[in-house]
Design a protein around this motif. Structure first.
Motif, PDB file in Angstrom:
ATOM      1  N   VAL A   4       7.098   3.595  -4.498  1.00  0.00           N
ATOM      2  CA  VAL A   4       5.849   4.390  -4.873  1.00  0.00           C
ATOM      3  C   VAL A   4       4.912   3.711  -5.596  1.00  0.00           C
ATOM      4  CG1 VAL A   4       6.082   6.340  -6.375  1.00  0.00           C
ATOM      5  CG2 VAL A   4       4.362   6.857  -4.618  1.00  0.00           C
ATOM      6  N   CYS A   5       4.983   3.725  -6.957  1.00  0.00           N
ATOM      7  CA  CYS A   5       4.876   2.826  -7.636  1.00  0.00           C
ATOM      8  C   CYS A   5       4.111   1.003  -7.176  1.00  0.00           C
ATOM      9  CB  CYS A   5       4.833   2.247  -8.993  1.00  0.00           C
ATOM     10  SG  CYS A   5       5.766   4.118  -9.628  1.00  0.00           S
ATOM     11  N   LEU A   6       5.029   0.310  -6.595  1.00  0.00           N
ATOM     12  CA  LEU A   6       4.923  -0.823  -5.833  1.00  0.00           C
ATOM     13  C   LEU A   6       4.058  -0.750  -5.078  1.00  0.00           C
ATOM     14  CD1 LEU A   6       5.498  -3.282  -5.590  1.00  0.00           C
ATOM     15  CD2 LEU A   6       7.252  -2.294  -3.616  1.00  0.00           C
ATOM     16  N   LEU A   7       3.604   0.604  -4.034  1.00  0.00           N
ATOM     17  CA  LEU A   7       3.152   0.850  -3.280  1.00  0.00           C
ATOM     18  C   LEU A   7       1.376   0.931  -3.508  1.00  0.00           C
ATOM     19  CD1 LEU A   7       2.475   0.875   0.084  1.00  0.00           C
ATOM     20  CD2 LEU A   7       2.132   3.503  -0.854  1.00  0.00           C
ATOM     21  N   SER A   8       1.557   1.849  -4.929  1.00  0.00           N
ATOM     22  CA  SER A   8      -0.262   1.824  -5.745  1.00  0.00           C
ATOM     23  C   SER A   8       0.181  -0.159  -6.173  1.00  0.00           C
ATOM     24  CB  SER A   8      -0.176   3.173  -6.426  1.00  0.00           C
ATOM     25  OG  SER A   8      -0.121   4.282  -5.888  1.00  0.00           O
ATOM     26  N   THR A  43      10.615  11.319  -1.654  1.00  0.00           N
ATOM     27  CA  THR A  43      11.473  10.347   0.165  1.00  0.00           C
ATOM     28  C   THR A  43      11.817   8.945  -0.454  1.00  0.00           C
ATOM     29  OG1 THR A  43       9.517   9.895   0.962  1.00  0.00           O
ATOM     30  CG2 THR A  43      10.227  12.190   1.387  1.00  0.00           C
ATOM     31  N   THR A  44      11.114   8.302  -0.849  1.00  0.00           N
ATOM     32  CA  THR A  44      11.903   7.049  -1.397  1.00  0.00           C
ATOM     33  C   THR A  44      12.287   6.105  -2.675  1.00  0.00           C
ATOM     34  OG1 THR A  44       9.197   6.165  -1.831  1.00  0.00           O
ATOM     35  CG2 THR A  44       9.970   5.638  -0.030  1.00  0.00           C
ATOM     36  N   GLY A  45      12.414   7.590  -4.017  1.00  0.00           N
ATOM     37  CA  GLY A  45      12.496   7.156  -4.610  1.00  0.00           C
ATOM     38  C   GLY A  45      14.435   7.314  -5.352  1.00  0.00           C
ATOM     39  N   SER A  46      15.053   7.754  -4.558  1.00  0.00           N
ATOM     40  CA  SER A  46      16.740   8.065  -4.851  1.00  0.00           C
ATOM     41  C   SER A  46      17.223   7.209  -5.381  1.00  0.00           C
ATOM     42  CB  SER A  46      17.194   8.671  -3.662  1.00  0.00           C
ATOM     43  OG  SER A  46      18.034   7.436  -2.342  1.00  0.00           O
TER      44      SER A  46
END
Length: 271
Positions: free
Chosen positions: A220-224, A103-106
Motif C-alpha cells: 500500500v505504501c508502494l502505491l502511494s 488485503t495485500t500486506g501479509s
C-alpha cells in the motif's frame, strides 16, 4: 560508529529548522533505552491491546479479534482490486487505503512482526500492545511543557483537527498478531510526521510514504509513493525526486525500524 539521529539527519538533508528528538538511530536496544522509562504509563497498561486482541477461534470464517472480518483469498483479491481503483480515484478515502493495506500486506506484516519480535523494545511493544487512542490523550498532552514531544504532538494534531482514534480499524488481516502490527503502523504515522518536522501537504505525505515503504515494504505504501506523484505538478515532482525521495532513502537507513520505538514513553522528552 553510531548513526546520526533522525531529526539531525533531516536537518542536514532538508536544511530547514527541525527539532531534535532525544533518541539516536543504530542499535535501538541500547541507545533508545536511555530515553525510555522502565515502565509503560498506567493509561497504556489499563487499555492494553490484550483487551483488543480477543481471539475467538481459528476456524475458517471465525472472527479472530474484535474488528476482524474473515475473508477468503479470492475475496481479498476482489477487495484489493476495488480498494486500489477507488483509492486511485480518491486518495483521501482512508477506508479504501486501509482495505488495500489489510488485503495485500501479509508478507510485509510477517516481516515487520519478526523485526519487532527480535528487538528488545519492539518485543516489549508486542507484549504490552499499547493503543495510541488510549495512551495519548491530547487534552493531557497539551499541558506538557512547551517543546516536549507530547506537547508538540498535541499541538500538531489540534492545529489540523486530527484525533488519534480516527485511524481506520484493521479488518482483513487474518493473524491477530499481525493485525496489531498493522494497527500500530497506522497509529504511529502522525508521530513520524511530528519527529520529521513534516506537515500534511501532498509532497510531505508522499515523502513519509517513501520512508514507510523502504522500512516496511508494504504494498500500500508502494502505491502511494509511486502513484501519488501523478497528482503533483511538474515542479513538485522535480522537488520530490531531487529532495524528498533522497531524504526518505537516507532516513530509512539511518534510523531504527520506526515500530521499535516506544513513542508513548518519550512524551516528556524535550525535542
Amino acid at each position: 560508529s553510531s548513526k546520526m539521529s533522525f531529526s539531525a539527519f533531516v536537518r542536514s538533508c532538508r536544511h530547514v529548522p527541525i527539532p531534535a528528538i532525544a533518541f539516536r538511530a543504530g542499535n535501538s536496544n541500547t541507545q533508545l533505552s536511555r530515553c525510555l522509562s522502565p515502565t509503560v504509563s498506567p493509561v497504556a497498561q489499563t487499555h492494553s491491546g490484550h483487551a483488543w486482541i480477543a481471539t475467538r477461534g481459528f476456524a475458517a470464517g471465525t472472527s479472530l479479534y474484535d474488528t476482524h472480518v474473515p475473508t477468503t483469498f479470492v475475496q481479498k483479491v476482489v477487495l484489493a482490486g476495488e480498494a486500489a481503483f477507488g483509492a486511485l480515484r480518491d486518495p483521501e478515502r482512508a477506508d479504501l487505503v486501509a482495505t488495500l493495506g489489510d488485503t495485500t500486506g501479509s508478507v510485509s506484516l510477517a516481516r515487520m512482526h519478526a523485526m519487532m519480535k527480535n528487538d528488545s523494545i519492539g518485543s516489549e511493544i508486542l507484549q504490552d500492545m499499547p493503543l495510541i487512542e488510549h495512551s495519548t490523550p491530547l487534552d493531557e498532552l497539551q499541558h506538557y511543557p512547551q517543546g516536549t514531544f507530547g506537547r508538540v504532538y498535541a499541538d500538531w494534531m489540534n492545529r489540523r483537527g486530527f484525533r488519534p482514534e480516527e485511524r481506520p480499524v484493521v479488518k482483513y488481516v487474518d493473524d491477530p498478531k499481525h493485525a496489531y502490527v498493522m494497527r500500530r503502523y497506522r497509529e504511529v504515522h502522525d508521530f513520524v510526521h511530528v519527529l520529521a518536522g513534516l506537515g500534511v501537504t501532498e509532497e510531505e505525505e508522499i515523502a513519509i510514504k517513501w520512508f514507510e515503504l523502504l522500512q516496511t515494504g508494504l504494498p500500500v505504501c508502494l502505491l502511494s509513493a509511486t502513484v501519488g506523484p501523478l497528482r503533483l505538478n511538474s515542479q513538485q515532482r522535480m522537488r520530490l525526486a531531487a529532495e524528498w525521495v533522497p531524504w526518505a532513502v537516507r532516513s530509512s537507513v539511518h534510523v531504527p525500524f520506526f515500530l521499535n520505538i516506544y513513542y508513548e514513553r518519550l512524551f516528556a522528552v524535550d525535542i
